[in-house]
Design a protein around this motif. Structure first.
Motif, PDB file in Angstrom:
ATOM      1  N   SER A   1      52.772  28.192  23.522  1.00 42.92           N
ATOM      2  CA  SER A   1      52.064  29.367  24.026  1.00 42.92           C
ATOM      3  C   SER A   1      50.769  29.559  23.262  1.00 42.92           C
ATOM      4  CB  SER A   1      52.943  30.616  23.893  1.00 42.92           C
ATOM      5  OG  SER A   1      54.089  30.515  24.702  1.00 42.92           O
ATOM      6  N   LEU A   2      49.693  29.864  24.009  1.00 39.11           N
ATOM      7  CA  LEU A   2      48.383  30.068  23.411  1.00 39.11           C
ATOM      8  C   LEU A   2      47.925  31.508  23.644  1.00 39.11           C
ATOM      9  CD1 LEU A   2      46.793  26.684  24.549  1.00 39.11           C
ATOM     10  CD2 LEU A   2      47.937  27.210  22.394  1.00 39.11           C
ATOM     11  N   ALA A   3      46.719  31.818  23.212  1.00 44.68           N
ATOM     12  CA  ALA A   3      46.221  33.198  23.281  1.00 44.68           C
ATOM     13  C   ALA A   3      46.105  33.675  24.722  1.00 44.68           C
ATOM     14  CB  ALA A   3      44.872  33.289  22.580  1.00 44.68           C
ATOM     15  N   GLU A   4      46.670  34.837  24.991  1.00 42.41           N
ATOM     16  CA  GLU A   4      46.623  35.406  26.340  1.00 42.41           C
ATOM     17  C   GLU A   4      45.241  35.963  26.640  1.00 42.41           C
ATOM     18  OE1 GLU A   4      48.409  39.851  25.438  1.00 42.41           O
ATOM     19  OE2 GLU A   4      49.810  38.197  25.725  1.00 42.41           O
ATOM     20  N   PHE A   5      44.970  36.163  27.935  1.00 42.55           N
ATOM     21  CA  PHE A   5      43.676  36.701  28.357  1.00 42.55           C
ATOM     22  C   PHE A   5      43.853  37.453  29.674  1.00 42.55           C
ATOM     23  CE2 PHE A   5      44.102  32.324  29.798  1.00 42.55           C
ATOM     24  CZ  PHE A   5      43.813  32.398  31.162  1.00 42.55           C
ATOM     25  N   PRO A   6      42.941  38.406  29.972  1.00 41.51           N
ATOM     26  CA  PRO A   6      43.085  39.206  31.196  1.00 41.51           C
ATOM     27  C   PRO A   6      42.396  38.564  32.396  1.00 41.51           C
ATOM     28  CG  PRO A   6      41.280  40.066  29.902  1.00 41.51           C
ATOM     29  CD  PRO A   6      41.857  38.912  29.108  1.00 41.51           C
ATOM     30  N   VAL A   7      42.876  38.905  33.573  1.00 38.40           N
ATOM     31  CA  VAL A   7      42.173  38.561  34.816  1.00 38.40           C
ATOM     32  C   VAL A   7      40.963  39.478  34.928  1.00 38.40           C
ATOM     33  CG1 VAL A   7      42.319  38.569  37.332  1.00 38.40           C
ATOM     34  CG2 VAL A   7      44.265  37.785  35.971  1.00 38.40           C
ATOM     35  N   ILE A   8      39.804  38.888  35.203  1.00 38.79           N
ATOM     36  CA  ILE A   8      38.571  39.668  35.326  1.00 38.79           C
ATOM     37  C   ILE A   8      38.069  39.637  36.771  1.00 38.79           C
ATOM     38  CG2 ILE A   8      37.931  39.286  32.923  1.00 38.79           C
ATOM     39  CD1 ILE A   8      36.008  37.102  33.873  1.00 38.79           C
ATOM     40  N   ARG A   9      37.069  40.458  37.067  1.00 40.15           N
ATOM     41  CA  ARG A   9      36.578  40.576  38.445  1.00 40.15           C
ATOM     42  C   ARG A   9      36.080  39.246  39.005  1.00 40.15           C
ATOM     43  NH1 ARG A   9      34.370  45.565  36.530  1.00 40.15           N
ATOM     44  NH2 ARG A   9      32.347  44.561  36.236  1.00 40.15           N
ATOM     45  N   ALA A  10      35.487  38.409  38.150  1.00 38.77           N
ATOM     46  CA  ALA A  10      34.946  37.133  38.610  1.00 38.77           C
ATOM     47  C   ALA A  10      36.031  36.186  39.115  1.00 38.77           C
ATOM     48  CB  ALA A  10      34.150  36.462  37.494  1.00 38.77           C
ATOM     49  N   ASN A  11      37.294  36.449  38.777  1.00 36.19           N
ATOM     50  CA  ASN A  11      38.405  35.600  39.215  1.00 36.19           C
ATOM     51  C   ASN A  11      38.912  35.949  40.615  1.00 36.19           C
ATOM     52  OD1 ASN A  11      39.750  36.079  35.913  1.00 36.19           O
ATOM     53  ND2 ASN A  11      38.509  34.348  36.576  1.00 36.19           N
ATOM     54  N   ILE A  12      38.513  37.105  41.141  1.00 38.87           N
ATOM     55  CA  ILE A  12      39.122  37.672  42.348  1.00 38.87           C
ATOM     56  C   ILE A  12      38.369  37.232  43.608  1.00 38.87           C
ATOM     57  CG2 ILE A  12      39.787  39.818  43.504  1.00 38.87           C
ATOM     58  CD1 ILE A  12      41.323  39.231  40.907  1.00 38.87           C
ATOM     59  N   ASP A  13      39.142  36.921  44.670  1.00 42.54           N
ATOM     60  CA  ASP A  13      38.521  36.510  45.928  1.00 42.54           C
ATOM     61  C   ASP A  13      38.707  37.575  46.998  1.00 42.54           C
ATOM     62  OD1 ASP A  13      41.142  36.253  46.816  1.00 42.54           O
ATOM     63  OD2 ASP A  13      41.126  34.060  46.850  1.00 42.54           O
ATOM     64  N   THR A  14      38.449  37.226  48.269  1.00 43.39           N
ATOM     65  CA  THR A  14      38.514  38.197  49.364  1.00 43.39           C
ATOM     66  C   THR A  14      39.926  38.703  49.636  1.00 43.39           C
ATOM     67  OG1 THR A  14      38.702  36.392  50.984  1.00 43.39           O
ATOM     68  CG2 THR A  14      36.485  37.227  50.514  1.00 43.39           C
ATOM     69  N   ASN A  15      40.923  38.028  49.098  1.00 43.08           N
ATOM     70  CA  ASN A  15      42.303  38.487  49.257  1.00 43.08           C
ATOM     71  C   ASN A  15      42.740  39.421  48.129  1.00 43.08           C
ATOM     72  OD1 ASN A  15      42.838  36.873  51.626  1.00 43.08           O
ATOM     73  ND2 ASN A  15      42.902  35.089  50.276  1.00 43.08           N
ATOM     74  N   ASN A  16      41.783  39.772  47.248  1.00 43.88           N
ATOM     75  CA  ASN A  16      42.024  40.696  46.132  1.00 43.88           C
ATOM     76  C   ASN A  16      43.021  40.152  45.105  1.00 43.88           C
ATOM     77  OD1 ASN A  16      40.261  42.892  46.850  1.00 43.88           O
ATOM     78  ND2 ASN A  16      41.671  43.340  48.529  1.00 43.88           N
ATOM     79  N   HIS A  17      43.084  38.828  45.010  1.00 42.10           N
ATOM     80  CA  HIS A  17      43.854  38.232  43.922  1.00 42.10           C
ATOM     81  C   HIS A  17      43.086  37.040  43.379  1.00 42.10           C
ATOM     82  CE1 HIS A  17      46.106  35.800  47.237  1.00 42.10           C
ATOM     83  NE2 HIS A  17      45.044  35.152  46.832  1.00 42.10           N
ATOM     84  N   VAL A  18      43.603  36.429  42.313  1.00 38.84           N
ATOM     85  CA  VAL A  18      42.918  35.303  41.693  1.00 38.84           C
ATOM     86  C   VAL A  18      42.861  34.137  42.680  1.00 38.84           C
ATOM     87  CG1 VAL A  18      42.979  33.618  39.808  1.00 38.84           C
ATOM     88  CG2 VAL A  18      43.594  36.012  39.369  1.00 38.84           C
ATOM     89  N   ASN A  19      41.665  33.622  42.911  1.00 33.90           N
ATOM     90  CA  ASN A  19      41.507  32.486  43.810  1.00 33.90           C
ATOM     91  C   ASN A  19      42.186  31.256  43.234  1.00 33.90           C
ATOM     92  OD1 ASN A  19      39.586  29.930  44.590  1.00 33.90           O
ATOM     93  ND2 ASN A  19      39.861  31.342  46.293  1.00 33.90           N
ATOM     94  N   ASN A  20      42.734  30.410  44.114  1.00 37.37           N
ATOM     95  CA  ASN A  20      43.496  29.254  43.629  1.00 37.37           C
ATOM     96  C   ASN A  20      42.652  28.335  42.751  1.00 37.37           C
ATOM     97  OD1 ASN A  20      42.859  26.540  45.262  1.00 37.37           O
ATOM     98  ND2 ASN A  20      42.645  28.251  46.690  1.00 37.37           N
ATOM     99  N   GLY A  21      41.367  28.210  43.051  1.00 37.56           N
ATOM    100  CA  GLY A  21      40.499  27.373  42.227  1.00 37.56           C
ATOM    101  C   GLY A  21      40.263  27.947  40.841  1.00 37.56           C
ATOM    102  N   GLN A  22      40.308  29.260  40.723  1.00 37.08           N
ATOM    103  CA  GLN A  22      40.088  29.892  39.418  1.00 37.08           C
ATOM    104  C   GLN A  22      41.187  29.528  38.420  1.00 37.08           C
ATOM    105  OE1 GLN A  22      37.670  32.027  38.130  1.00 37.08           O
ATOM    106  NE2 GLN A  22      36.360  31.704  39.918  1.00 37.08           N
ATOM    107  N   TYR A  23      42.416  29.391  38.899  1.00 38.56           N
ATOM    108  CA  TYR A  23      43.496  28.969  38.006  1.00 38.56           C
ATOM    109  C   TYR A  23      43.208  27.575  37.431  1.00 38.56           C
ATOM    110  CZ  TYR A  23      46.460  32.668  40.082  1.00 38.56           C
ATOM    111  OH  TYR A  23      46.990  33.862  40.504  1.00 38.56           O
ATOM    112  N   ILE A  24      42.663  26.707  38.280  1.00 42.79           N
ATOM    113  CA  ILE A  24      42.365  25.350  37.815  1.00 42.79           C
ATOM    114  C   ILE A  24      41.255  25.387  36.779  1.00 42.79           C
ATOM    115  CG2 ILE A  24      41.805  23.004  38.530  1.00 42.79           C
ATOM    116  CD1 ILE A  24      44.440  24.315  39.687  1.00 42.79           C
ATOM    117  N   LYS A  25      40.254  26.233  37.007  1.00 38.42           N
ATOM    118  CA  LYS A  25      39.171  26.381  36.043  1.00 38.42           C
ATOM    119  C   LYS A  25      39.710  26.882  34.704  1.00 38.42           C
ATOM    120  CE  LYS A  25      34.524  28.342  35.642  1.00 38.42           C
ATOM    121  NZ  LYS A  25      33.496  29.193  36.312  1.00 38.42           N
TER     122      LYS A  25
END
Length: 237
Positions: free
Chosen positions: A151-175
């Motif tokens: 386990s590594l340092a946790e981090f929050p979901v930010i606005r730049a991660n969110i797409d038109t479905n109001n959740h994290v876009n699948n590509g953002q997880y890969i990034k």
């Protein structure tokens, strides 16, 4: 098959002037979105009918990452629809017709009112015209989670991660996951399994395991339940 031509932009390359996996996924997402919009099955149709296609799994094989300024052709086609699932191939080719990257993807059709999977109807897939499945070594949809995760340092979901479905876009997880690969790790194959949707303000706990030439990155919530599991296999020397 639906295709569009493009040229690799400076904003799409890494320090080696090569596209990364996140940029490849963006091209693939754009290609399928363009097709849906052009046949009248895009965001307006989905919003009107309270439906959405959500990514369930990726398998992307990279022969080589296109370079800055290179002209490419991006293509996609659906090859099957079954119950609540849609199956789609993607491809990036260079000017000589050589395949730089190819992908398989599995999508789930969702009712956005009760957020449940719903069976695809003929009206929902008109215009996609399924074609022959690409010949490749198809990996399983599910990814086994290693037991020896760090386990590594946790981090929050930010606005730049969110797409038109109001959740994290699948590509953002890969990034996010690419950040945990060691310098010089050259990706041959990436697989991703999406289990839950992260939304703005959620805390992501990354967990990483290396086994020989494979890195597995689990992006989980604070209770340890995975949002996404990503597996990277390294190119052979």
């Amino acid at each position: 098959m639906y295709s569009f031509k493009s040229r690799v932009r400076y904003s799409e390359v890494d320090k080696e002037k090569k596209m990364d996996m996140y940029s490849i996924i963006n091209y693939f997402q754009d290609c399928s979105t363009f097709q849906s919009e052009d046949i009248g099955m895009g965001l307006a149709y989905l919003e009107k009918n309270k439906r959405v296609w959500l990514m369930n799994a990726w398998q992307i094989i990279v022969n080589r990452f296109p370079s800055l300024g290179e002209e490419i052709t991006v293509s996609t086609w659906a090859y099957d629809f079954n119950s609540m699932y849609g199956y789609r191939n993607f491809m990036i080719e260079d000017t000589n017709g050589q395949i730089s990257a190819v992908a398989n993807s599995i999508w789930v059709y969702m009712d956005t009112e009760n957020y449940r999977p719903i069976k695809v109807t003929e009206a929902d897939i008109r215009g996609y015209n399924p074609e022959k499945k690409f010949e490749m070594d198809y990996a399983p949809r599910k990814i086994n989670i290693p037991k020896n995760l760090d386990s590594l340092a946790e981090f929050p979901v930010i606005r730049a991660n969110i797409d038109t479905n109001n959740h994290v876009n699948n590509g953002q997880y890969i990034k996010m996951a690419e950040e945990f690969l060691p310098s010089g790790f050259r990706i041959r194959q990436m697989r991703a399994e999406y289990r839950m949707s992260a939304v703005l303000g959620d805390i992501i706990v990354p967990m990483v395991c290396r086994e020989n030439s494979t890195y597995t990155v689990v992006l989980a919530n604070q209770e340890g339940k995975p949002f996404t599991i990503i597996e990277f296999k390294q190119q052979e020397e």
